[in-house]
Design a protein around this motif. Structure first.
Motif, short mmCIF file in Angstrom:
data_model
loop_
_atom_site.label_atom_id
_atom_site.label_comp_id
_atom_site.label_asym_id
_atom_site.label_seq_id
_atom_site.Cartn_x
_atom_site.Cartn_y
_atom_site.Cartn_z
N GLU A 152 0.82 -1.21 0.00
CA GLU A 152 0.00 0.00 0.00
C GLU A 152 0.85 1.26 0.00
N ASP A 195 -12.45 6.09 -6.69
CA ASP A 195 -12.00 4.99 -5.84
C ASP A 195 -10.90 4.15 -6.47
N GLU A 251 -6.10 4.22 -1.43
CA GLU A 251 -6.42 5.04 -0.27
C GLU A 251 -5.22 5.85 0.21
N ARG A 290 -4.63 8.92 -1.80
CA ARG A 290 -5.59 10.00 -1.56
C ARG A 290 -5.25 10.74 -0.27
N ASP A 297 -10.02 13.76 -2.10
CA ASP A 297 -11.12 12.97 -1.55
C ASP A 297 -11.74 13.76 -0.40
N PHE A 300 -11.24 12.63 3.29
CA PHE A 300 -9.92 12.83 3.91
C PHE A 300 -9.67 14.30 4.20
#
Lengths: 449, 440
Positions: A329, A353, A357, A360, A399, A402
């Motif tokens: 990640e 999406d 993550e 973002r 996003d 966030f």
């Protein structure tokens, strides 16, 4: 505990007096022939106390001394246990003041006595164990251990409360810690029973044998912690090296890392993922090193090739860090931290999406730090203005979830802005005129050649 | 070159890890004999055998890879040693034979290795063989004594006997492992042994103590002792696993960040990696101990990190073609970067002094300028090694041509009067020769 209030002094004196009384009254029931066992267990206690691990800032520290006092409670009874507890006074640890030392001694003796009493009351048999002692002894011993922990906590809690009332400066943040402490205390206590059990077979060698694995376990944990610290320091130093060339971005990686962690914590990310995003934040711009300095610092508009070179920097960053055994990640975050929610980012043009993550999260922290830092073409923006700017681009570039999390975290914990840079004369030449991270001043590209 | 490749092909028993083969075969033969004997005699105390076998298998499943490519199975080894040293479980005398100890240990190890095989991690036979041999030695000495009335009755005698046997077994493990490493990595035996003992001392102490604890406590607590006294080892193992993990990441990170200089165009691709590999091989050849070897590796990887602070990349990045002043400046800048980390003090020192000539020459007389008290304050050995390795790589690069390598070594040799440490150059020459033989 440097300046004790009179109440705290009184409290310490009371604890000491009770402990002394318990020992003094003891000889009526004291098994005189077990002095050797008491000396050995006392030695064990001194060793454990002297190697105690200090719990950062507070006055608390934990050690394996519970092992010694509980073993004494089983082997030599309550008074013997109190005498073993009193050995605390010989602890070789530097640090505690005389008052602290006196209190610790009294407390340990008293605690040991109470647990020994409880053991006897619960029909535990005092003396050497044999095969028939198990499992009958486990019940009384467990209650005694519990009593040990409770009395210990009550006495320490009392003195801390009194001392804190006087000073009112020490902050408590030991909620999670005391739960862990409780378990480790009970764990060490259990080894007290094991020492008592082994005493029958190997006598005074029992503590030695039991303690070696415990100390090695603690050594291993310390090794791990030390290595982790060293690693963080090294990554930090190398990231700074990456930034030395560009005066304005100094400290950028570090702040992006902190910002990303704030967001990650706010949205309740798991601990190891928070760790990973911390490193991802530190390393997110290493790929910039692959972009010629000339291009990064160009004042005029960029040619298409030059713009392409900038767009490639996340990929180059990935090339550099690919072989590090991070979570995948983190790698994805480094590669995609310039993607936009509306799909107009680089290097892949992912949207919504599809963007990982981590990427973002990094994007929000990255842009925010860029806006709140001084750039050659503008001063640093105030935090409020930068937040407004983040909000404005939420949904197109960032996003929104966030952005909200970041804003909430900043409102609560604040944000440490970078110091405005002071330029040395010879560094004026290398001032970059644009910043690829700044959302309010997008890179200007020559449209056609 | 193709004709010579034929000459250099070796038969299996000529491979450089013949020591490995020897240990594996020895353990195998011993095992077969023990299994046969156990089968003939029948199993004594099957419940105890199964419990210990399960513990050994569990330990083998949780096998641990420690830094320096070391494999270790603390829980398995402790369980096996305890089984060999067992005198009494509860009221019952433990009467199993040494053959049975070897058999149970081997079966436990093999069962424990199966999950590793299932996920594609091949078993390292030599490690298992070493552990089995140590356990076997203890078992064959102690089992005949375990039934002896004097040992059973006198706890002090039993304790000292068992302690010395456990220590001897762990020493034997260190010696055998060191021998294997001499074979594998061309380290010197004495150096490898000292490294092995130093690194394994804490873990070995925990293993030995746990083995004794299990063996003694079984008398009072029965088989529950197995579970109870494995707990501290389990904690140790979890911590060590995480420690090893972070250390591996550390090295990977330094390697990765050292590549920044290459991607930035300052240095030829692969330069730092090649210099570090060569420097470590030379260091090992010169008998440097493992902790210092790691520092040498870090320093070699980061020796060019100072170039990042330069405004313009050096063409081709070859630092030996720059003026000595610039070389010194790059080294100092790099050392400053490393110093920032605060934990790599000696690494920074090595990088700082990587360009210093081996000996100083008085410009007036042309003679050597040695330190007045005879102790010359020269650069550390690691710096001298990096200096030679760096110069070698600047001249040879990624080329595999042995002629070119030989010419580069010759060039270094010509400069040993002042620039390069003759010892380092000779060690480098040996490493390079060996390598070109392997590559052909």
């Amino acid at each position: 505990m440097a300046r004790l209030s009179w109440a705290a002094r009184l409290y310490v004196a009371a604890v000491l007096a009770v402990a002394a009384a318990v020992i003094a009254w003891g000889p009526f029931t004291f098994p005189w022939n077990s002095w050797r066992d008491i000396a050995i267990l006392g030695l064990l206690l001194v060793v454990s106390e002297s190697t105690a691990t200090r719990l950062s800032p507070g006055n608390l520290s934990w050690s394996a001394s519970t092992t010694a006092t509980l073993a004494a409670a089983v082997l030599v009874g309550p008074v013997g246990a109190a005498l073993v507890g009193a050995f605390t006074i010989f602890s070789l640890r530097r640090g505690p003041s005389p008052a602290q030392r006196a209190f610790n001694t009294g407390m340990m003796a008293l605690t040991a006595y109470v647990s020994g009493r409880v053991f006897v009351v619960m029909h535990g048999h005092v003396g050497a164990l044999n095969v028939n002692s198990f499992p009958g002894i486990i019940g009384p011993f467990a209650v005694a251990a519990l009593a040990h922990v409770v009395v210990n906590y009550a006495l320490v809690g009392g003195v801390l409360w009194l001392a804190r009332n006087a000073e009112a400066t020490t902050r408590t943040s030991q909620g999670g810690m005391s739960a862990r402490l409780l378990f480790s205390d009970l764990g060490y206590g259990a080894f007290g029973l094991l020492i008592a059990a082994l005493w029958t077979v190997v006598g005074p060698f029992a503590p030695l044998l039991v303690l070696i694995p415990l100390f090695v376990a603690r050594w291993a944990v310390a090794q791990f912690a030390e290595q982790q610290r060293a690693y963080e320091a090294t990554v930090g130093a190398l990231c700074q090296a990456v930034e030395t060339k560009d005066f304005y971005t100094r400290g950028h990686s570090d702040r992006v890392s902190r910002g990303s962690v704030m967001i990650a914590r706010e949205i309740g990310m798991r601990g190891d993922r928070v760790e990973a995003i911390r490193y991802a934040g530190m390393l997110h711009d290493v790929g910039k090193l692959g972009v010629p300095t000339m291009v990064l610092q160009k004042t005029g508009k960029l040619t298409e090739e030059e713009y392409a070179a900038i767009q490639l920097h996340p990929m180059r960053g990935l090339d550099i860090v690919r072989e590090i055994g991070f979570l995948d990640e983190a790698l994805a975050g480094i590669m995609h931290h310039h993607e936009r929610i509306d799909g107009r980012g680089y290097p892949m043009g992912l949207a919504g999406d599809e963007i990982p993550e981590f990427a973002r999260v990094l994007a929000v922290a990255d842009a925010f730090d860029s806006m709140t830092s001084t750039r050659s073409y503008r001063g640093a923006r105030p935090t409020d203005e930068a937040i407004a700017e983040l909000r404005k681009w939420a949904g197109t570039q960032f996003d929104p979830a966030f952005v909200d999390a970041f804003v909430a975290a900043i409102k609560r914990d604040g944000w440490q802005r970078p110091e405005p840079p002071v330029l040395a004369a010879d560094e004026l030449a290398t001032v970059p005129a644009q910043d690829h991270d700044d959302p309010s001043a997008p890179l200007r590209v020559i449209d056609s050649l | 070159m193709t004709e010579r490749r034929h000459e250099l092909r070796r038969y299996p028993w000529q491979v450089r890890d013949s020591g490995q083969l020897l240990i594996v075969v020895a353990a195998g033969v011993w095992l077969v004999a023990s299994v046969a004997q156990t089968a003939a005699d029948g199993v004594t105390g099957p419940r105890i055998a199964i419990a210990f076998g399960a513990l050994i298998a569990f330990g083998e499943v949780l096998r641990l890879n420690l830094p320096g490519d070391r494999e270790s199975a603390p829980i398995g080894l402790a369980g096996a040693l305890a089984y060999a040293l067992l005198i009494q479980v509860g009221h019952h005398q433990a009467q199993h034979s040494a053959h049975q100890v070897v058999t149970v240990t081997a079966i436990g190890m093999i069962v424990g290795a199966l999950p590793h095989l299932a996920v594609g991690r091949p078993a390292r036979l030599s490690g298992m063989a070493v552990r089995l041999l140590c356990v076997a030695c203890v078992a064959y000495i102690f089992r005949p004594l375990a039934g002896n009335a004097a040992v059973v009755r006198d706890a002090g005698l039993a304790f000292s006997l068992m302690t010395s046997l456990a220590i001897a077994a762990l020493l034997l493990e260190a010696v055998l492992t060191a021998l294997l490493r001499v074979d594998e990595q061309r380290a010197r035996f004495k150096v490898a042994l000292v490294d092995e003992m130093r690194l394994q001392l804490p873990l070995g102490a925990a293993v030995g103590a746990s083995a004794l604890l299990i063996a003694f406590a079984a008398e009072v607590m029965g088989l529950a002792a197995l579970a109870v006294f494995t707990a501290p080892l389990l904690v140790t193992q979890v911590a060590l696993r995480r420690y090893a993990g972070i250390r591996a990441t550390y090295l990977q990170t330094v390697r990765a960040l050292a590549k920044i200089t290459e991607i930035g165009g300052y240095v030829e691709p692969g330069h730092s990696e090649r210099v570090s590999r060569l420097a470590v091989a030379v260091g090992r050849e010169l008998g440097i101990h493992e902790p210092q070897l790691l520092e040498l590796e870090y320093a070699a990887l980061m020796h060019d990190i100072g170039q990042l602070s330069l405004r313009d990349p050096i063409t081709g990045g070859a630092t030996i073609f720059v003026s000595p002043q610039d070389q010194q400046r790059i080294a100092a800048l790099g050392a400053d970067v490393i110093q920032q980390a605060q934990v790599l003090g000696s690494v920074a020192e090595i990088v700082r002094r990587q360009n210093e000539p081996y000996r100083d020459i008085d410009p007036a007389t042309g003679g050597y300028l040695d330190h007045p008290d005879g102790k010359r304050d020269g650069p550390p050995l690691s710096s001298r090694i990096i200096k030679a390795a760096n110069a070698f790589d600047d001249m040879v690069g990624s080329s595999l041509d042995p002629g070119r390598a030989a010419a580069a070594v010759h060039q270094l040799r010509l400069d040993t009067a002042r620039e390069y440490d003759p010892e380092a150059v000779e060690a480098l020459s040996r490493v390079v020769n060996r390598r070109s033989v392997i590559q052909m």
